[in-house]
Design a protein around this motif. Structure first.
Motif, mmCIF file in Angstrom:
data_model
loop_
_atom_site.group_PDB
_atom_site.id
_atom_site.type_symbol
_atom_site.label_atom_id
_atom_site.label_comp_id
_atom_site.label_asym_id
_atom_site.label_seq_id
_atom_site.Cartn_x
_atom_site.Cartn_y
_atom_site.Cartn_z
ATOM 1 N N THR A 246 0.983 -1.253 -0.303
ATOM 2 C CA THR A 246 0.283 0.076 0.176
ATOM 3 C C THR A 246 0.630 1.295 0.042
ATOM 4 O OG1 THR A 246 -0.435 -0.155 2.475
ATOM 5 C CG2 THR A 246 -2.084 -0.981 0.910
ATOM 6 N N SER A 250 0.861 4.154 -3.352
ATOM 7 C CA SER A 250 0.390 5.391 -2.739
ATOM 8 C C SER A 250 1.893 5.989 -2.919
ATOM 9 C CB SER A 250 -0.333 5.628 -0.925
ATOM 10 O OG SER A 250 1.517 4.912 -0.841
ATOM 11 N N TRP A 261 -10.892 9.526 -2.749
ATOM 12 C CA TRP A 261 -10.093 8.090 -2.701
ATOM 13 C C TRP A 261 -9.033 8.610 -1.623
ATOM 14 C CZ3 TRP A 261 -12.441 3.888 -3.623
ATOM 15 C CH2 TRP A 261 -13.566 4.014 -5.169
ATOM 16 N N TRP A 265 -7.728 5.518 0.719
ATOM 17 C CA TRP A 265 -6.620 4.885 0.450
ATOM 18 C C TRP A 265 -5.996 4.931 1.954
ATOM 19 C CZ3 TRP A 265 -5.686 1.148 -2.481
ATOM 20 C CH2 TRP A 265 -4.269 0.712 -2.325
ATOM 21 N N GLU A 266 -5.879 6.058 2.690
ATOM 22 C CA GLU A 266 -5.254 6.061 3.933
ATOM 23 C C GLU A 266 -5.855 5.700 5.068
ATOM 24 O OE1 GLU A 266 -2.933 9.131 4.897
ATOM 25 O OE2 GLU A 266 -2.743 8.158 3.268
ATOM 26 N N VAL A 268 -6.984 2.516 4.593
ATOM 27 C CA VAL A 268 -5.837 0.736 4.050
ATOM 28 C C VAL A 268 -5.163 0.486 4.502
ATOM 29 C CG1 VAL A 268 -5.062 -0.508 2.516
ATOM 30 C CG2 VAL A 268 -8.077 0.730 1.894
#
Length: 309
Positions: A246, A250, A261, A265-266, A268
């Motif tokens: 991840t 990123s 998003w 994503w943060e 996750v």
């Protein structure tokens, strides 16, 4: 800027995860520090865990400050917080890889001469290895500071008329260089972590197969302990690998801070961090014992002359 409902939802989840990680890191540091004061010593694993707790604490605070300040006040130059995040993130990777190596040399059942020599050397050199991890991670401070300085100079140059065509190739090169440099710095400790963990899982699997060939009753407890350890290190491998992937995604595909998003994503990324910290806390007997004592409270001495029923 007023965020939309989806962005607010992911922001709240991210903030709750961050608070959880901060509490987890604080508990690790508090419990192991108390153990250090009482016993005057820590095991190699606990030395790494207390360092990792401090590192995770600083990493999460820098992440929260940078993300929210950049979102609500994008005009501020927060490069120094970004430098702190990169430093603590790199140090986290090195500490986690060192923890995997220590687990490997302590738990695995390999009997090769070079492996036994490595076990003796590594366990004796833990303080120096921790210092070495810190020194290697300090390189990211220098590199990141130089990169942010060049980037700020480029931004100033691009505001002048007629300089966009000259500075755009340099800006593209700087971004590509940063991605490659960041990937290299993180990939080396991750490769070390991956090798040590796979060796450890292979050793535990081999030893578990040997135990299963014996049908004696006294081997059941040993087989259960090895099976539990095997599951733990398998989860350890999955969660930290997920965190690495991840971070890489990123870094390579940078999402805008204003995007929903980005915050998704943060959530996750830091969900894997929280799970990873939970698995580390459950792996340490010192931490489990200290947390149990903290939850139950101190044991009161019995009054003289009283007897237990």
């Amino acid at each position: 800027m007023i965020p939309n409902q989806l962005t607010v939802f992911f922001m709240i989840i991210y903030l709750l995860e961050s608070l959880t990680i901060i509490v987890q890191s604080s508990l690790i540091v508090a419990v192991l520090s108390r153990e250090w004061v009482q016993v005057k010593r820590l095991s190699p694993v606990d030395m790494i865990l207390i360092s990792l707790g401090v590192c995770r604490f600083c990493l999460q605070w820098s992440s929260v400050l940078f993300n929210f300040c950049s979102y609500f006040n994008p005009d501020d130059e927060l490069w120094y917080i970004g430098v702190i995040w990169e430093f603590t993130n790199t140090l986290t990777f090195w500490l986690t890889s060192l923890l995997a190596v220590v687990y490997c040399v302590k738990v695995s059942s390999f009997t090769y001469a070079i492996f036994l020599w490595l076990r003796w050397r590594i366990l004796r050199l833990i303080p120096r290895l921790l210092l070495g991890s810190l020194m290697i991670s300090c390189v990211t401070i220098i590199v990141s500071t130089i990169r942010h300085y060049i980037k700020s100079q480029l931004t100033s140059m691009m505001q002048l008329p007629g300089n966009n065509t000259e500075t755009e190739p340099l800006k593209t090169f700087l971004e590509k260089y940063y991605i490659r440099q960041h990937l290299t710095i993180l990939f080396i400790p991750f490769l070390l972590f991956l090798t040590a963990t796979i060796l450890l899982i292979a050793s535990l699997s081999q030893h578990l197969r040997q135990i299963r060939h014996h049908n004696a009753g006294h081997s059941k407890s040993s087989m259960k302990a090895h099976a539990t350890a095997l599951k733990f290190f398998a989860f350890f491998l999955i969660f930290f690998t997920s965190y690495f992937l991840t971070i890489i995604i990123s870094t390579k595909y940078i999402l805008a801070y204003k995007s929903s998003w980005f915050w998704a994503w943060e959530t996750v990324i830091y969900a894997t961090v929280s799970i990873h910290l939970t698995s580390l806390m459950l792996s340490s007997s010192t931490l489990k014992k200290g947390l149990k004592v903290s939850c139950n409270g101190p044991k009161l001495p019995e009054a003289p002359g009283t007897t237990r029923p």
